[in-house]
Design a protein around this motif. Structure first.
Motif, PDB file in Angstrom:
ATOM      1  N   TYR A 276      58.185 -71.459  58.396  1.00  0.00           N
ATOM      2  CA  TYR A 276      59.468 -72.071  58.761  1.00  0.00           C
ATOM      3  C   TYR A 276      59.401 -72.698  60.148  1.00  0.00           C
ATOM      4  CZ  TYR A 276      64.316 -72.628  60.022  1.00  0.00           C
ATOM      5  OH  TYR A 276      65.484 -73.167  60.441  1.00  0.00           O
ATOM      6  N   ALA A 277      58.826 -71.954  61.099  1.00  0.00           N
ATOM      7  CA  ALA A 277      58.763 -72.475  62.468  1.00  0.00           C
ATOM      8  C   ALA A 277      57.949 -73.756  62.500  1.00  0.00           C
ATOM      9  CB  ALA A 277      58.142 -71.438  63.392  1.00  0.00           C
TER      10      ALA A 277
ATOM     11  N   GLY B 171      64.488 -72.594  52.894  1.00  0.00           N
ATOM     12  CA  GLY B 171      64.284 -71.213  52.471  1.00  0.00           C
ATOM     13  C   GLY B 171      64.712 -70.961  51.047  1.00  0.00           C
ATOM     14  N   GLU B 172      65.827 -71.550  50.624  1.00  0.00           N
ATOM     15  CA  GLU B 172      66.361 -71.181  49.323  1.00  0.00           C
ATOM     16  C   GLU B 172      66.086 -72.209  48.249  1.00  0.00           C
ATOM     17  OE1 GLU B 172      70.454 -70.318  50.013  1.00  0.00           O
ATOM     18  OE2 GLU B 172      69.923 -68.939  51.626  1.00  0.00           O
TER      19      GLU B 172
ATOM     20  N   ALA C 192      56.445 -68.931  50.933  1.00  0.00           N
ATOM     21  CA  ALA C 192      56.640 -67.867  51.917  1.00  0.00           C
ATOM     22  C   ALA C 192      57.479 -68.370  53.071  1.00  0.00           C
ATOM     23  CB  ALA C 192      55.289 -67.404  52.407  1.00  0.00           C
ATOM     24  N   ILE C 193      58.535 -69.094  52.786  1.00  0.00           N
ATOM     25  CA  ILE C 193      59.380 -69.567  53.868  1.00  0.00           C
ATOM     26  C   ILE C 193      60.560 -68.611  54.016  1.00  0.00           C
ATOM     27  CG2 ILE C 193      60.779 -71.454  54.739  1.00  0.00           C
ATOM     28  CD1 ILE C 193      59.081 -73.328  53.109  1.00  0.00           C
ATOM     29  N   GLU C 194      60.609 -67.938  55.134  1.00  0.00           N
ATOM     30  CA  GLU C 194      61.711 -67.026  55.402  1.00  0.00           C
ATOM     31  C   GLU C 194      62.843 -67.828  56.015  1.00  0.00           C
ATOM     32  OE1 GLU C 194      61.740 -63.714  54.789  1.00  0.00           O
ATOM     33  OE2 GLU C 194      59.774 -63.918  53.846  1.00  0.00           O
ATOM     34  N   PRO C 195      63.965 -67.918  55.362  1.00  0.00           N
ATOM     35  CA  PRO C 195      65.077 -68.633  55.991  1.00  0.00           C
ATOM     36  C   PRO C 195      65.530 -67.885  57.229  1.00  0.00           C
ATOM     37  CG  PRO C 195      65.776 -67.571  53.972  1.00  0.00           C
ATOM     38  CD  PRO C 195      64.319 -67.389  54.046  1.00  0.00           C
TER      39      PRO C 195
END
Lengths: 582, 503, 103
Positions: A319-320, A468-469, A476-479
């Motif tokens: 995500y970052a 994320g959603e 593996a993207i954590e919102p």
């Protein structure tokens, strides 16, 4: 609805490319306007796609055989990148109307820009690996054609071919990976692969993972393939902004982000990714510090920032990396376009011949400073948030020494940025340049980007939901909701980073008093000016290949007896092989 | 009965047409009759179109009756996938070359010979693809060789062209003698030269078969331009009239390859060695072809060397098919055969159109150098675009067809699930990039703003010459974007090839 | 000495092919090159006959041999025609002087 929009976002620019190519130079003004029209069309359709993000395969073109079905999926990750490509693409095209005024071969120029926009959108929206590779190579082709747009300049030709060949060498990694995926899972589909990657034998999966890393490193100009990007700066400035800062070079990061879930357990892979990112960030930042060519400084800083993104993926924070990619696209496009405006106005790229440009073009000065502050990572611009997010993740999940390197690079970034701004816009003119006026099209392209660099971080919450959603299920993207992001960033380590950045700025302010220290680092300066030897390695490889080829030409003797001898020799050789083999 | 009639007319028509075209042209050319020579050209095109219709009818017949074959004496001619793809390729390219040559050859004496020999070449390649008998195969092969000898040495007042013709003739003749020895050995072991009989042979019954296999590979390999046997190719390709260069590179060497595959089909089951030999030659061809092309200064010679490399890719595909039984390899090899014929045909025709406008139309017989291409796009946009498209396609850049066919070949290599083959795949892919090292600068030259003196003084390009360039360019891009449009050809050919290997 | 006939033929074939190939490797005269080609092919014709004799398919072998002779004559004619033309245009039949195309 989604399939039509996808087809339009790829199809509109490609149709435009054909039309513009056929129009050629016959009516210059019309060519400009038609290209602007088509690029804005693509931008609108791509933005319309945003609310339609979903994990479902949206468009399937059955091809069959060994090519799989050409499938497109409009998931969050893909849409976000396609919007960047199409919107910044249209701004670059608008900017070009003024920048390219009076140039020859406009048809070719715009055709390749539009062709590129379509291909980039295709690259991020397709979910078939063959198709990804196909678009990957098309973007390389466009980049090559546009870098060597001024074919009469040998430097431009050389830069274009270098970019083509180095990115294609990386492409081999992607190609082999795609072939392995097809051979072992029976399909080119990304989702299918991410669901079943564990069925591939470990060593083959490792080959696949490192093949993709090579591909990503070559495309994103990472260590050890970083040499092509600075030489690509022979391209017209809007091209540098669009292809070599905001979009194409992100394809490598995109690739790593897409496949991170499958590769994260491959031994040494994450470490390799982190090291590649950190090394690129460090080396490029040092080179940016000593370069005097405005566009090359920006190119090095692109390599360095891409290094941050790659490092972020290595630490596991996809995500970052994507958030930084988002910010970087905006502020780097802004920097390149405003640098293009400066170069167009005074006719040189050498910063030592500039100085005091700010007085002539105050507006350009201010937007450039906005971009530069974002690049340096100063609050509250967009670069600050995303870079801090990466560093947080590095501190938590990566080794400490790499974190320290990255914080140090943050300081270097601030240092070269302030040096660049100072040399260009402040002080007295160091040569008697004549500043030409800047067209309204340039301003029209710069202002939205400057605004976005100021406020794009406010969209972080939406962005998190989108990525994320609504990205493909195996991602593996954590919102990271808004509040959590704030909480994470406004903490002690951030203050450390701020301190380093402040120290860097102070270093610049008191540079006169620190001359002893600067002289002590002469050897590093020399190494950086020679690109740490990578240029020499490149040249040596080229030279060895050329001389081998030249030496081999002796075998074509032109004498009939030798030709017949070749036939007999191969009969004997084959017989010998058969006898020995049997 | 009708099927046999159609099939035999398909095989015979070009050989009937050749003398008709020749005599018509000959009788009118002597009187300087412009109408007559135009009629000769029109007749050539007409015969090729009729041949195309016949091919269509035969295919229809074969589909409805479940196969078509013809027995001449004991020697069978079978209409299978390989014959079909070869016939399609040669007819399509032949038609393009004929259209192109109408202007290109109009200044030459003996124009009628050109068309007659072209028809004979096309006819013999069609026959070659359908032959199921070693000796018969050799006969078609020799017919093709003889007609191309004369075409290579067509400019019979130019010493370089004669030199190329002699080298081509001698080397081909040596190769064909080796083939004869190979056939005689096979014949002495089994008492038959029919492929279906030879497939029954086992190695214990035929101790000489291995030696025969080597002779057949090398003999046909001369025409296919396997690497140590390739020395005739750059000379012949660069000296022949451009249309013939296109034919030579686009189908003649591939016809040699098909003949070789037919001739060694009985080794498919025997052991692994034979496929490995093809793969080995493939790697050698790719490497040497690319390296030799890297430093060339003449456009047609450069393209000729790149043909070596592309034969290498086909060999890889067929090798994967033979050694590992990979269907993708066989189909991919044929796919690359098809796309290469179009791309290389286009490259030679486009280079030829520039050679014609810059030099030949002024009666200068000099080679087209790379420097001559500088800035060609300003004056000859279509030819420059077509040449650029063709060479980038040859370099494996999408969306041109070469990308897809190389891809399919390499799919087979990875699917073999063998470490060595994986290395071969990476090697082939890296070589593809090496080839960009000479293709890309060529394209850059054409888009320079400063034209070379040759371009500045060049004549106008005849309109008819542009038509085949446009058709081929469109075909390349369409196949590149939609590879399954020719899948019915390549998959049938792949199936037929695997059938002959493993029946 | 009483050699069986097939062996004699085999030796002849090998000699013809060997002489022809050797000649191709060393000779520099174009006419001699064509003659050398003829020698090799004549060896091949004999090989067909021998093979037919070994397998009892003599009539098939004979028809093959005749076909080979016809085809080969055409090749020889074309080769000689080229040689004549080369002599006319360059004034020499030497292979060494026929090496303008190289590298």
């Amino acid at each position: 609805m989604t399939p039509i929009l996808i087809a339009l976002t790829i199809g509109i620019p490609w149709l435009g490319a054909i039309i513009v190519w056929l129009m050629g130079d016959r009516r210059e003004d019309l060519t400009h306007w038609v290209s602007i029209l088509f690029s804005i069309g693509a931008a609108i359709t791509s933005v319309l796609l945003l609310p339609n993000a979903s994990q479902e395969t949206a468009l399937t073109i059955p091809i069959g055989g060994d090519f799989g079905d050409f499938t497109f999926v409009a998931d969050g990750l893909g849409i976000f990148l396609s919007v960047i490509a199409a919107v910044i693409g249209s701004l670059a095209v608008i900017f070009s109307k003024s920048y390219m005024k009076g140039e020859g071969s406009l048809g070719r120029y715009y055709a390749f820009v539009l062709f590129f926009i379509g291909a980039m959108v295709g690259l991020v929206l397709s979910s078939n690996l063959l198709l990804i590779f196909l678009f990957w190579e098309i973007t390389a082709l466009c980049s090559y054609a546009l870098i060597s747009f001024h074919n009469d300049d040998p430097k431009a030709v050389k830069g274009g071919i270098k970019a083509l060949i180095i990115t294609s060498i990386g492409g081999v990694g992607l190609m082999v990976g795609a072939l392995i995926v097809y051979a072992y899972t029976g399909s080119y589909d990304i989702n299918n692969f991410l669901a079943n990657y564990s069925t591939i034998p470990g060593n083959i999966l490792a080959l696949l993972a490192f093949g993709f890393l090579i591909a990503a490193a070559a495309k994103s100009a990472q260590f050890p393939f970083q040499t092509w990007l600075p030489d690509a700066m022979e391209a017209p400035s809007p091209i540098s902004a669009l292809i070599h800062a905001a979009t194409m070079v992100n394809a490598g990061v995109y690739l790593l982000a897409r496949f991170y879930p499958a590769f994260k357990d491959v031994p040494y892979w994450s470490e390799a990714v982190m090291i590649v990112g950190a090394l690129s960030a460090l080396l490029a930042a040092v080179m940016a510090l000593v370069s005097n060519d405005l566009k090359r400084v920006l190119a090095y800083s692109t390599v360095s920032q891409l290094g941050y993104m790659v490092y972020a993926i290595g630490t596991g924070s996809v995500y970052a990396s994507q958030f930084h990619l988002f910010s970087h696209s905006i502020f780097k496009a802004l920097l390149f376009l405003s640098a293009g405006a400066v170069i167009h106005s005074i006719g040189t790229r050498n910063m030592l011949e500039m100085g005091g440009v700010g007085k002539k073009h105050p507006l350009v000065k201010w937007v450039f400073i906005i971009g530069a502050l974002a690049l340096a990572g100063l609050p509250i611009l967009n670069g600050f948030w995303s870079k801090e997010l990466i560093l947080e993740s590095g501190l938590k999940n990566g080794p400490l020494w790499l974190y320290i390197v990255m914080v140090f690079v943050a300081g270097l970034t601030a240092l070269y940025t302030i040096r660049c701004v100072w040399l260009v816009f402040f002080g007295e003119p160091r040569s008697d340049y004549h500043a030409h006026a800047i067209g309204w099209e340039m301003i029209a392209a710069l202002l939205p980007l400057a605004g976005a660099a100021l406020v794009s971080w406010l969209a972080a919450g939406r962005f998190s939901v989108l990525l994320g959603e609504k990205s493909l299920p195996f991602h593996a993207i954590e919102p990271l909701p808004y509040k959590e992001m704030m909480h994470e960033i406004l903490s002690l380590p951030t203050l450390v980073v701020m301190a380093v950045i402040t120290a860097a700025i102070l270093l610049w302010v008191f540079r006169k008093k620190l001359e002893g220290l600067i002289n002590g680092l002469k050897s590093i300066r020399w190494a950086a000016e020679n690109s740490f030897g990578f240029e020499a390695i490149n040249n040596a490889i080229v030279k060895v290949t050329q001389s081998t080829a030249e030496a081999l030409r002796v075998t074509q003797t032109g004498i009939l007896n030798w030709n017949v001898f070749g036939i007999l020799a191969s009969v004997i050789l084959l017989l010998a092989i058969l006898v020995l083999g049997a | 009965m009708t099927s046999n009639f159609l099939f035999s007319s398909l095989l015979l028509l070009p050989f009937l047409a050749a003398p008709i075209v020749y005599m018509l042209g000959r009788s009118t050319a002597r009187n300087g009759n412009v109408l007559g020579i135009s009629l000769t050209r029109a007749l050539t095109v007409f015969f090729l179109l009729v041949e195309g219709c016949l091919l269509y009818l035969v295919v229809k017949q074969a589909l409805s009756s479940g196969g078509t074959y013809l027995l001449i004496g004991d020697e069978p001619l079978v209409f299978d996938g390989i014959g079909l793809i070869l016939a399609c390729v040669v007819l399509f390219l032949g038609l393009m070359v004929t259209l192109f040559s109408i202007d290109y050859m109009s200044n030459e004496k003996g124009e009628e010979k050109f068309y007659a020999l072209l028809l004979a070449t096309i006819g013999s390649i069609i026959g070659l693809g359908m032959s199921y008998d070693l000796f018969n195969l050799w006969l078609w092969f020799e017919a093709m060789a003889i007609s191309t000898y004369l075409l290579v040495a067509f400019y019979n007042d130019e010493p370089p062209s004669l030199e190329a013709g002699v080298k081509y003739l001698v080397q081909s003749a040596v190769g064909s003698a080796l083939v004869m020895f190979g056939i005689a050995m096979m014949f002495s072991q089994t008492g038959s030269t029919t492929l279906t009989d030879l497939w029954q042979m086992t190695s214990s019954e035929a101790p000489l078969a291995k030696i025969a296999g080597v002779l057949l590979i090398v003999g046909f390999g001369v025409k296919t331009a396997l690497v140590p046997l390739h020395t005739w190719l750059p000379d012949a390709h660069s000296q022949a009239p451009s249309g013939i260069s296109a034919m030579l590179s686009g189908v003649v060497i591939e016809a040699g390859l098909v003949a070789m595959l037919r001739a060694i089909s009985m080794f498919g089951k025997v052991d692994f060695n034979w496929g490995a030999i093809l793969i080995g030659f493939g790697c050698l061809n790719i490497l040497v072809g690319n390296l030799m092309a890297l430093r060339q200064t003449q456009v047609k010679r450069l393209l000729a060397y790149s043909s070596l490399a592309h034969v290498g890719y086909m060999l890889l595909g067929f090798g994967f098919g033979m050694a590992f039984g990979r269907f993708e390899g066989a189909a991919g090899g044929f796919f690359h055969l098809l796309t290469h014929s179009m791309m290389k045909g286009l490259a030679f025709l486009a280079a030829g159109s520039l050679l014609f406008t810059l030099h030949l139309s002024k009666q200068e017989h000099v080679p087209l150098t790379l420097d001559d291409l500088n800035g060609a796009s300003r004056k000859y946009p279509v030819a420059a675009f077509a040449l650029g498209l063709a060479v980038l396609g040859l370099g494996g850049i999408p969306p041109m067809a070469g990308f897809m066919s190389k891809w399919q070949v390499l799919v087979a290599g990875v699917k073999a699930e063998n470490t060595l083959m994986l290395i071969v795949v990476i090697f082939a892919a890296l070589n593809s990039i090496l080839s960009l090292g000479y293709y890309a600068p060529l394209v850059n030259r054409m888009y320079r703003h400063e034209p070379s003196t040759a371009v500045e003084q060049g004549n106008k390009m005849p309109g008819l010459m542009i038509i085949p360039l446009v058709i081929l360019s469109i075909a390349i891009v369409v196949i590149g974007i939609w590879p399954s449009s020719v899948q019915f050809l390549t998959e049938q050919a792949g199936l037929s090839l695997l059938y002959t290997f493993f029946y | 000495m009483n050699l069986p006939i097939p062996l004699v033929v085999l030796i002849t074939i090998l000699c013809l092919a060997g002489i022809g190939l050797y000649c191709l490797l060393i000779t520099r005269n174009l006419i001699k090159v064509v003659i050398a080609l003829q020698l090799i092919v004549k060896g091949a014709v004999l090989a067909f006959i021998l093979a037919g004799n070994m397998t009892g398919q003599l009539n098939l072998a004979q028809s093959m041999a005749l076909t080979v002779i016809v085809a080969d004559t055409i090749v020889a004619v074309v080769g000689l025609a080229l040689a004549v033309q080369i002599r006319l245009k360059t004034g020499s039949l030497d292979i060494k002087s026929l090496s303008s195309l190289k590298r």
